[in-house]
Design a protein around this motif. Structure first.
Motif, PDB file in Angstrom:
ATOM      1  N   THR A  62      17.490 -13.671   7.331  1.00 19.39           N
ATOM      2  CA  THR A  62      17.295 -13.748   8.764  1.00 19.39           C
ATOM      3  C   THR A  62      16.498 -12.566   9.312  1.00 19.39           C
ATOM      4  N   LEU A  63      16.685 -11.382   8.777  1.00 20.90           N
ATOM      5  CA  LEU A  63      16.017 -10.197   9.311  1.00 20.90           C
ATOM      6  C   LEU A  63      14.499 -10.289   9.164  1.00 20.90           C
ATOM      7  N   GLU A  64      14.024 -10.909   8.102  1.00 15.51           N
ATOM      8  CA  GLU A  64      12.582 -11.009   7.870  1.00 15.51           C
ATOM      9  C   GLU A  64      11.862 -11.689   9.037  1.00 15.51           C
ATOM     10  N   PHE A  65      12.529 -12.606   9.709  1.00 14.77           N
ATOM     11  CA  PHE A  65      11.967 -13.293  10.871  1.00 14.77           C
ATOM     12  C   PHE A  65      11.587 -12.312  11.983  1.00 14.77           C
ATOM     13  N   PHE A  66      12.288 -11.178  12.068  1.00  9.63           N
ATOM     14  CA  PHE A  66      12.080 -10.198  13.126  1.00  9.63           C
ATOM     15  C   PHE A  66      11.114  -9.084  12.728  1.00  9.63           C
ATOM     16  N   LEU A  67      10.636  -9.106  11.496  1.00  9.80           N
ATOM     17  CA  LEU A  67       9.768  -8.045  10.988  1.00  9.80           C
ATOM     18  C   LEU A  67       8.316  -8.493  10.947  1.00  9.80           C
ATOM     19  N   THR A  68       7.418  -7.539  11.113  1.00  3.38           N
ATOM     20  CA  THR A  68       5.988  -7.788  10.971  1.00  3.38           C
ATOM     21  C   THR A  68       5.539  -7.172   9.656  1.00  3.38           C
ATOM     22  N   ARG A  69       4.816  -7.959   8.868  1.00  2.50           N
ATOM     23  CA  ARG A  69       4.339  -7.513   7.553  1.00  2.50           C
ATOM     24  C   ARG A  69       2.915  -6.989   7.679  1.00  2.50           C
ATOM     25  N   HIS A  70       2.701  -5.774   7.148  1.00  5.77           N
ATOM     26  CA  HIS A  70       1.362  -5.170   7.117  1.00  5.77           C
ATOM     27  C   HIS A  70       1.004  -4.900   5.661  1.00  5.77           C
ATOM     28  N   GLN A  71      -0.141  -5.361   5.245  1.00  2.00           N
ATOM     29  CA  GLN A  71      -0.615  -5.124   3.879  1.00  2.00           C
ATOM     30  C   GLN A  71      -1.632  -3.984   3.908  1.00  2.00           C
ATOM     31  N   PHE A  72      -1.312  -2.888   3.240  1.00  3.82           N
ATOM     32  CA  PHE A  72      -2.235  -1.763   3.098  1.00  3.82           C
ATOM     33  C   PHE A  72      -2.845  -1.856   1.706  1.00  3.82           C
ATOM     34  N   GLU A  73      -4.133  -2.115   1.641  1.00  6.42           N
ATOM     35  CA  GLU A  73      -4.829  -2.263   0.363  1.00  6.42           C
ATOM     36  C   GLU A  73      -5.129  -0.921  -0.286  1.00  6.42           C
ATOM     37  N   GLU A  74      -5.044   0.145   0.507  1.00  4.49           N
ATOM     38  CA  GLU A  74      -5.272   1.490  -0.018  1.00  4.49           C
ATOM     39  C   GLU A  74      -4.426   2.480   0.761  1.00  4.49           C
ATOM     40  N   PRO A  75      -4.294   3.707   0.268  1.00  4.39           N
ATOM     41  CA  PRO A  75      -3.525   4.722   0.996  1.00  4.39           C
ATOM     42  C   PRO A  75      -4.127   4.947   2.387  1.00  4.39           C
ATOM     43  N   GLY A  76      -3.286   5.339   3.335  1.00 10.23           N
ATOM     44  CA  GLY A  76      -3.811   5.612   4.669  1.00 10.23           C
ATOM     45  C   GLY A  76      -2.734   5.831   5.699  1.00 10.23           C
ATOM     46  N   LEU A  77      -3.178   6.100   6.916  1.00 10.86           N
ATOM     47  CA  LEU A  77      -2.269   6.372   8.023  1.00 10.86           C
ATOM     48  C   LEU A  77      -1.548   5.115   8.484  1.00 10.86           C
ATOM     49  N   VAL A  78      -0.254   5.239   8.665  1.00 11.11           N
ATOM     50  CA  VAL A  78       0.536   4.171   9.280  1.00 11.11           C
ATOM     51  C   VAL A  78       0.580   4.413  10.786  1.00 11.11           C
ATOM     52  N   PHE A  79       0.783   5.682  11.180  1.00 16.43           N
ATOM     53  CA  PHE A  79       0.698   6.065  12.593  1.00 16.43           C
ATOM     54  C   PHE A  79       0.346   7.530  12.698  1.00 16.43           C
ATOM     55  N   ARG A  80      -0.106   7.914  13.897  1.00 20.32           N
ATOM     56  CA  ARG A  80      -0.518   9.292  14.173  1.00 20.32           C
ATOM     57  C   ARG A  80       0.429   9.975  15.164  1.00 20.32           C
ATOM     58  N   ASN A  81       0.494  11.292  15.037  1.00 23.12           N
ATOM     59  CA  ASN A  81       1.178  12.124  16.008  1.00 23.12           C
ATOM     60  C   ASN A  81       0.654  11.779  17.406  1.00 23.12           C
ATOM     61  N   GLY A  82       1.563  11.554  18.348  1.00 22.32           N
ATOM     62  CA  GLY A  82       1.177  11.247  19.719  1.00 22.32           C
ATOM     63  C   GLY A  82       1.074   9.766  20.030  1.00 22.32           C
TER      64      GLY A  82
END
Length: 128
Positions: free
Chosen positions: A1-21
């Motif tokens: 059930t929890l998967e229904f509430f989640l958004t899936r993001h595929q990162f094909e390479e290393p990188g920023l998920v979010f930034r300060n601020g």
């Protein structure tokens, strides 16, 4: 059930998920890569303040406090990253209060453990 509430993001390479601020509207879990939490410094460099293994929640402080992100989150390898938004957490609270209670308890325990580790590190630094 929890998967229904989640958004899936595929990162094909290393990188920023979010930034300060950035606006803190969600928390994240990387499935197969470690995540470094980096504090940007005035000289343009970064200080790593934490490193989380795959499966560990990160970004929850901004979600819970409703404040901007306090650091950068850098994915160290390709991975799927699951996101739980504040809006979907509120939907879980309405539709499945027992699951929401478990999520919030787990987040509280995780934050308490991190604070305890920080306190221990500060004590060792002060004594050393």
């Amino acid at each position: 059930t929890l998967e229904f509430f989640l958004t899936r993001h595929q990162f094909e390479e290393p990188g920023l998920v979010f930034r300060n601020g950035d606006k803190g509207e969600s928390l994240f879990v990387a499935t197969s890569a470690a995540v470094d939490i980096l504090l940007p410094l005035k000289n343009g460099h970064h200080k790593r303040v934490a490193s989380f293994a795959p499966g560990v929640v990160f970004g929850e402080m901004a979600l819970l406090e409703r404040k901007p992100r306090s650091a950068d989150a850098m994915l160290l390898a390709p991975s799927v990253v699951w996101e739980l938004s504040r809006k979907n957490l509120e939907r879980i609270e309405m539709q499945h209060p027992e699951i929401a209670q478990r999520i919030l308890l787990n987040l509280s325990c995780s934050l308490a453990e991190r604070l305890r580790l920080t306190t221990t590190e500060l004590r060792l630094t002060a004594e050393g």
